[in-house]
Design an enzyme around this catalytic site. Structure first.
Site, PDB file in Angstrom:
ATOM      1  N   ALA A  20      18.940 -95.858  60.010  1.00 54.68           N
ATOM      2  CA  ALA A  20      20.034 -94.951  60.366  1.00 54.68           C
ATOM      3  C   ALA A  20      21.301 -95.258  59.561  1.00 54.68           C
ATOM      4  O   ALA A  20      21.243 -95.377  58.348  1.00 54.68           O
ATOM      5  CB  ALA A  20      20.272 -95.017  61.873  1.00 54.68           C
ATOM      6  N   SER A  21      22.419 -95.437  60.247  1.00 54.06           N
ATOM      7  CA  SER A  21      23.703 -95.539  59.549  1.00 54.06           C
ATOM      8  C   SER A  21      23.954 -96.871  58.857  1.00 54.06           C
ATOM      9  O   SER A  21      24.981 -97.029  58.182  1.00 54.06           O
ATOM     10  CB  SER A  21      24.850 -95.244  60.521  1.00 54.06           C
ATOM     11  OG  SER A  21      24.874 -93.875  60.841  1.00 54.06           O
ATOM     12  N   ILE A  22      23.052 -97.835  58.990  1.00 46.35           N
ATOM     13  CA  ILE A  22      23.168 -99.031  58.155  1.00 46.35           C
ATOM     14  C   ILE A  22      23.022 -98.621  56.689  1.00 46.35           C
ATOM     15  O   ILE A  22      23.481 -99.322  55.783  1.00 46.35           O
ATOM     16  CB  ILE A  22      22.116-100.084  58.556  1.00 46.35           C
ATOM     17  CG1 ILE A  22      22.344-100.545  60.002  1.00 46.35           C
ATOM     18  CG2 ILE A  22      22.157-101.293  57.626  1.00 46.35           C
ATOM     19  CD1 ILE A  22      21.325-101.547  60.506  1.00 46.35           C
TER      20      ILE A  22
END
Length: 521
Positions: free
Chosen positions: A130-132
């Site tokens: 995801a947003s990593i």
């Protein structure tokens, strides 16, 4: 009776040669000065039989037995934390990896990566991060910034002339590269198809656009054009009939062949706020940032990501494409309103490679965290190879944009920040940490990096905001340096195959636990 009497006689005769410990004597060997202090303190507290702990340094030294723990104990506690979190969330699978001072010391999976086939989840299970992904994109930008290819203060149109000029409340405004990294650009986040606010905004923008065009027409045609536009808009107003689907852009199934093509999703939409005025989280902002990288490098962004994975040694990290065979790829799940676990729907992440479209393992993420930690702690005069990034670069990106804490105190450039803090004397005290959370269709993630600080540098002065803050260069100076070619600190990565799960507190608790590990115990 004869033997008992003989024993008492012998005890009386040889009592001077028998060493009987006195109340208050230190159980460990101490120096003569310390023994004298102990004797003096023993006389003062003879009525209680207690000794002051500070006067027995070998027992109460720097490695405080009340805080330091064994590695095995830290692992056991982390297992309990993870097991409780999994049971609390009723998620199919949870996986965690931990490194201490550059070495992986713990990795374990709980539950299943594939429920239907009962495949256990493991530390090398490939999952959506995801947003990593935003932090990985940030490293690409940081590398280009070091080489002078990108200027964080340049406006987007400097690199993408075709990107539309933006306005806010009728005022012409510019978006900079730094604002994209810092989520202060005003670019919107995901939009719901049935959201009346967004739909109404689009209609208003359309009216304004057509009105502006009509204003340049002869007066006898302008009114007719405006009436036609108004009739068209009113017939499509979202308040009349909502779409039955509740899907949002995050469930997009459309494939975008290039990053430039994916800009069409949002480039003509109004800004949420004036650029630089406030924090407004946005994945689309990182899609625009990816397009900037693509324009500067003159190479597809997907190719840049793949090359970066190779350079970092992240061998089990990929673009989230549905077609390729990815071994040990975990399944993704969601819950319905009744709380029942279902298979997550198919989605295409090609519109957001840079903001949330990557796959990896917790072990690869820990490696990524250690690469950043090494770069942050390595000095030019230190032996060994240089960091992937310069230390000054890492600390710049681990700080709010231009050091402005008032707008984004908990977000730097592509990284979330956990501030140095201690609110009350003698209470718990934490040092600075960084990383990123993530939420995608069928997965949630967290990467947390906790640098080590020397004991003398842990006490930090309070700022006006009520938090203990140090920025950039100050944090760099207080952080411990690379030791024996290894970074000093704790890195934790946690992923679950269920969306909308906040893993921040879990990862931080595990990191604080392993921070106390004493390998000599």
């Amino acid at each position: 009776l004869t033997f008992v009497c003989a024993a008492f006689v012998l005890l009386y005769l040889f009592q001077d040669s028998i060493s009987v410990p006195r109340i208050g004597r230190c159980s460990t060997s101490c120096s003569a000065d310390t023994q004298a202090k102990i004797k003096k303190n023993s006389e003062k507290v003879a009525d209680t039989g207690k000794v002051k702990e500070k006067d027995c340094p070998q027992r109460w030294g720097q490695k405080d037995k009340t805080t330091s723990i064994k590695l095995e104990d830290a692992i056991q506690k982390s297992k309990i934390i993870c097991h409780r979190k999994k049971e609390e969330l009723a998620c199919p699978g949870l996986v965690v990896s931990v490194s201490v001072d550059g070495r992986q010391v713990y990795a374990e999976g709980f539950g299943y990566s594939d429920l239907e086939n009962e495949v256990p989840i493991q530390s090398d299970s490939v999952m959506r991060i995801a947003s990593i992904s935003k932090s990985l994109t940030t490293v690409i930008v940081a590398k280009m910034w070091e080489s002078g290819q990108i200027d964080l203060d340049n406006k987007v149109q400097h690199y993408l002339p075709e990107f539309p000029q933006k306005f806010y409340m009728g005022e012409k405004v510019d978006i900079t590269v730094g604002q994209l990294l810092n989520h202060t650009s005003g670019i919107r986040h995901y939009k719901k198809n049935d959201d009346p606010v967004h739909a109404f905004d689009e209609q208003v923008v359309n009216i304004v656009k057509k009105t502006r065009e009509a204003s340049h027409l002869p007066f006898y045609t302008a009114g007719a054009v405006q009436k036609k536009v108004q009739d068209q808009v009113e017939s499509k107003m979202p308040f009349d009939s909502f779409q039955k689907t509740k899907e949002t852009e995050i469930f997009s199934k459309e494939n975008f062949p290039s990053t430039a093509k994916s800009l069409a999703l949002f480039q003509n939409d109004p800004l949420i706020c004036k650029p630089g005025s406030k924090f407004s989280y946005t994945t689309h902002g990182f899609t625009l940032l990816s397009a900037v990288v693509e324009a500067v490098a003159q190479k597809p962004f997907a190719q840049m990501v793949t090359r970066t994975f190779h350079s970092l040694g992240m061998k089990e990290s990929y673009l989230d494409r549905p077609d390729p065979i990815v071994y040990k790829r975990a399944r993704n799940y969601m819950k319905n309103k009744a709380g029942k676990v279902l298979n997550a729907p198919y989605v295409d992440c090609s519109y957001k490679w840079g903001g949330g479209g990557l796959l990896s393992t917790t072990e690869d993420l820990v490696k990524f965290g250690n690469i950043l930690l090494y770069s942050a702690q390595h000095k030019e005069e230190d032996p060994g190879p240089p960091g992937y990034l310069k230390a000054s670069t890492v600390w710049k990106f681990w700080s709010p944009l231009d050091g402005n804490q008032s707008i984004t105190p908990l977000y730097g450039l592509g990284f979330e920040l956990t501030p140095d803090e201690q609110y009350y004397g003698m209470c718990e005290r934490h040092t600075f940490g960084t990383g990123h959370t993530g939420n995608a269709v069928g997965a949630s993630s967290m990467l947390f990096i906790l640098p080590r600080y020397s004991e003398s540098e842990k006490l930090i002065s309070r700022t006006g905001s009520g938090q203990f803050e140090t920025l950039g260069k100050e944090r760099q100076e207080k952080c411990m340096a690379v030791k024996n070619g290894l970074p000093q600190g704790v890195v934790v990565a946690v992923i679950v195959n269920l969306p909308s799960i906040d893993l921040r507190a879990t990862a931080i608790e595990i990191a604080r636990t392993f921070e106390k590990v004493d390998f000599s115990l």
